[in-house]
Scaffold this active site. Structure first.
Site, PDB file in Angstrom:
ATOM      1  N   ASP A  80      10.688 -24.267 -36.511  1.00 27.33           N
ATOM      2  CA  ASP A  80      11.407 -23.373 -35.585  1.00 27.33           C
ATOM      3  C   ASP A  80      12.372 -22.510 -36.387  1.00 27.33           C
ATOM      4  O   ASP A  80      13.502 -22.260 -35.982  1.00 27.33           O
ATOM      5  CB  ASP A  80      12.150 -24.163 -34.509  1.00 27.33           C
ATOM      6  CG  ASP A  80      12.653 -23.269 -33.372  1.00 27.33           C
ATOM      7  OD1 ASP A  80      12.148 -22.146 -33.217  1.00 27.33           O
ATOM      8  OD2 ASP A  80      13.566 -23.694 -32.640  1.00 27.33           O
TER       9      ASP A  80
ATOM     10  N   ASP B 205      19.010 -27.287 -37.157  1.00 20.56           N
ATOM     11  CA  ASP B 205      18.139 -27.444 -35.992  1.00 20.56           C
ATOM     12  C   ASP B 205      16.742 -27.904 -36.413  1.00 20.56           C
ATOM     13  O   ASP B 205      15.749 -27.200 -36.237  1.00 20.56           O
ATOM     14  CB  ASP B 205      18.061 -26.135 -35.198  1.00 20.56           C
ATOM     15  CG  ASP B 205      17.549 -26.357 -33.777  1.00 20.56           C
ATOM     16  OD1 ASP B 205      17.257 -27.516 -33.436  1.00 20.56           O
ATOM     17  OD2 ASP B 205      17.432 -25.378 -33.023  1.00 20.56           O
TER      18      ASP B 205
HETATM   19  P1  ADP Z   1      19.220 -25.868 -30.069  1.00 20.62           P
HETATM   20  O1  ADP Z   1      18.126 -26.863 -30.125  1.00 20.62           O
HETATM   21  O2  ADP Z   1      19.854 -25.764 -28.753  1.00 20.62           O
HETATM   22  O3  ADP Z   1      18.791 -24.536 -30.608  1.00 20.62           O
HETATM   23  P2  ADP Z   1      20.906 -26.031 -32.430  1.00 20.62           P
HETATM   24  O4  ADP Z   1      20.898 -27.207 -33.328  1.00 20.62           O
HETATM   25  O5  ADP Z   1      20.219 -24.809 -32.921  1.00 20.62           O
HETATM   26  O6  ADP Z   1      20.354 -26.469 -31.011  1.00 20.62           O
HETATM   27  O7  ADP Z   1      22.409 -25.680 -32.103  1.00 20.62           O
HETATM   28  C1  ADP Z   1      22.753 -24.705 -31.139  1.00 20.62           C
HETATM   29  C2  ADP Z   1      23.853 -23.804 -31.657  1.00 20.62           C
HETATM   30  O8  ADP Z   1      25.022 -24.565 -31.959  1.00 20.62           O
HETATM   31  C3  ADP Z   1      23.504 -23.123 -32.944  1.00 20.62           C
HETATM   32  O9  ADP Z   1      22.831 -21.928 -32.712  1.00 20.62           O
HETATM   33  C4  ADP Z   1      24.836 -22.895 -33.590  1.00 20.62           C
HETATM   34  O10 ADP Z   1      25.450 -21.737 -33.077  1.00 20.62           O
HETATM   35  C5  ADP Z   1      25.624 -24.084 -33.136  1.00 20.62           C
HETATM   36  N1  ADP Z   1      25.592 -25.156 -34.152  1.00 20.62           N
HETATM   37  C6  ADP Z   1      24.761 -26.221 -34.183  1.00 20.62           C
HETATM   38  N2  ADP Z   1      25.010 -27.000 -35.233  1.00 20.62           N
HETATM   39  C7  ADP Z   1      26.015 -26.417 -35.903  1.00 20.62           C
HETATM   40  C8  ADP Z   1      26.756 -26.763 -37.087  1.00 20.62           C
HETATM   41  N3  ADP Z   1      26.468 -27.862 -37.781  1.00 20.62           N
HETATM   42  N4  ADP Z   1      27.742 -25.932 -37.480  1.00 20.62           N
HETATM   43  C9  ADP Z   1      28.007 -24.812 -36.775  1.00 20.62           C
HETATM   44  N5  ADP Z   1      27.382 -24.447 -35.664  1.00 20.62           N
HETATM   45  C10 ADP Z   1      26.398 -25.234 -35.211  1.00 20.62           C
HETATM   46 MN    MN Z   2      18.551 -23.709 -32.425  1.00 18.61          MN
END
Ligand code: ADP
Ligand code: MN
Length: 471
Positions: free
Chosen positions: A242, A259
């Site tokens: 992804d 992610d």
């Molecule tokens: P999803 O499966 O909903 O896409 P993500 O893991 O991509 O989940 O996290 C969603 C959002 O949260 C990311 O786009 C980012 O903006 C924020 N985010 C997630 N993990 C982090 C992190 N470790 N540090 C900073 N921002 C984060």
């Molecule tokens: Mn994401």
């Protein structure tokens, strides 16, 4: 590369992903009695330290403190609060500051430890059955999760997903090759990791929001992404599945990947399709800014072993070792899209319509050309040959040099690679997959099951090609 200077194209903004804003509460219909009892206590104890409204980056975090029992109870279910409590109790965090993101599969919260000053991202998976139906395709065929029987119990599933993400993140992080947020703790479906931020006022931007200094910097980030994709594949044995400008953050001048719950190992029956999709997504993004590499060349760059990479490099340059620097060097030597061969305009189209097989690894340019010329419609036969070759081991009395190439490829494969090669060889390709096209994916999964149905080159492409060759 020179061609990246002054090549900024008009930004053709296209929405990549629909982020649905869902109600944040996940109803857990049958909660254990024990949890029920302790719920009141936990809420009394922690509600004032759990903020669940949107987290705002501001010097003054006192944007109306909404942390109270009622809101917390509305947003987080008792089980989640129970696991969150563990993070408080073991001293990881002292405060949950609010919600950063509400996604389809998970919500992400900002948390902090007020004593150490460290900041955390807490990813809480949601029990939404509909979503996990789609996710099954990532777990099905995943060797590491083959014994997982609870794929229909949403509560167990979110636990598996969180575990999958945590393990993948740990693998990337501990390799020291791919920058990722540091995985900190996992309590059931509650995952705690380092929060990527420059300081309290400014979060590190996602790649999509990053303001590049100049075109050269765009090119550098582009190549860096491709290098990470190779290292991820070759050294960590993972395909992100992804990857895009939404799931990477520019942190302290470096590209960070995150992610990774859906990431798969190369032995997943669709891993190469996922890889091809990642390549497309990455190219789509950078193509709006700079000239990119053909997708096929990127694919080869990622999956080919080091020996064959080295071989293709200019004769007078020595690339002994595989490391970031030599990988960058190699990329520099590749032609950009439209620069190299006769299929200029639509070679990506051809590549996307190709029947992908795992052993595409070392397919030579001429194989691609033959395919493009319409001499072969799928690459099945070639793969078949490879299998025969590896079975008959030293019987390499075959005449064509293409065979010997393929032979040496299987020889140099490591044991683990060998095992996944042997386990799975028949794959179905997919055409022009866009990550939002769920329908196409489902169709794909169906096709995967209907064994031995051949994927042919698209008719209009074939026509185009025939026209061209007639010229
Ligand atoms: P999803 O499966 O909903 O896409 P993500 O893991 O991509 O989940 O996290 C969603 C959002 O949260 C990311 O786009 C980012 O903006 C924020 N985010 C997630 N993990 C982090 C992190 N470790 N540090 C900073 N921002 C984060
Ligand atoms: Mn994401």
């Amino acid at each position: 590369m020179d061609s990246w200077r002054g090549q900024i194209k008009n930004k053709n903004q296209r929405k990549k992903k629909n982020r649905f804003r869902l109600p944040m509460s996940d109803k857990d219909s049958d909660v254990e009695q024990e949890t029920q009892n302790s719920k009141a206590n936990i809420l009394d104890k922690y509600a004032n330290r759990i903020k669940t409204d949107e987290f705002v980056f501001k010097k003054s975090k006192t944007s109306k403190d909404k942390s109270d029992r009622a809101t917390v109870e509305n947003v987080l279910d008792p089980r989640t609060i129970k696991f969150l409590e563990k993070l408080y109790r073991n001293g990881t965090i002292t405060k949950l500051n609010g919600c950063i993101s509400t996604g389809k599969e998970a919500n992400v919260y900002h948390a902090a430890n007020e004593t150490t000053g460290k900041q955390y991202a807490i990813k809480i998976y949601k029990t939404s059955v509909l979503i996990f139906k789609d996710r099954e395709r990532y777990v099905d065929g995943e060797f590491r999760f083959r014994n997982t029987k609870n794929q229909h119990n949403p509560r167990k599933m979110i636990k598996i997903w969180a575990e999958k993400e945590f393990r993948n993140l740990k693998r990337l992080y501990s390799s020291g090759l791919i920058p990722t947020p540091e995985p900190v703790a996992l309590k059931s479906h509650v995952l705690c990791m380092e929060f990527l931020t420059e300081n309290e006022e400014s979060p590190s931007p996602k790649l999509k929001d990053y303001q590049f200094k100049d075109t050269e910097e765009v090119g550098r980030f582009y190549q860096q992404m491709l290098v990470y994709m190779r290292l991820m594949f070759q050294k960590c044995h993972l395909i992100h599945a992804d990857l895009s400008e939404y799931n990477s953050i520019v942190h302290k001048g470096q590209l960070y990947i995150f992610d990774v719950s859906q990431s798969v190992e190369p032995d997943h029956p669709m891993s190469l399709d996922f890889l091809r999709m990642d390549i497309k997504n990455v190219n789509d993004y950078f193509q709006r800014k700079i000239q990119v590499y053909p997708e096929r060349l990127i694919f080869q760059f990622i999956v080919n072993d080091w020996d064959s990479i080295k071989e293709k490099f200019e004769k007078n340059t020595v690339l002994e070792e595989e490391n970031e620097q030599t990988l960058f060097q190699y990329l520099e030597s590749l032609p950009l899209k439209g620069e190299d061969d006769s299929n200029a305009g639509f070679e990506d189209d051809i590549f996307r319509s190709m029947h992908l097989v795992r052993s595409l690894n070392n397919l030579e340019d001429r194989d691609f050309q033959e395919f493009a010329d319409g001499k072969i419609t799928t690459l099945n036969e070639l793969v078949h040959d490879i299998n025969l070759e590896s079975e008959s081991e030293s019987n390499s009395d075959s005449d064509s040099d293409s065979d010997s190439d393929l032979d040496s490829e299987s020889d140099s494969a490591s044991d683990s690679e060998k095992s996944w090669k042997e386990r799975d060889t028949s794959l179905k390709g997919k055409r022009f997959e866009d990550k939002d096209e769920k329908k196409a994916r489902k169709q794909q999964a169906k096709e995967l099951k209907q064994d031995k149905r051949k994927t042919k080159m698209k008719k209009h492409l074939k026509k185009k090609l025939i026209k061209r060759t007639k010229k």
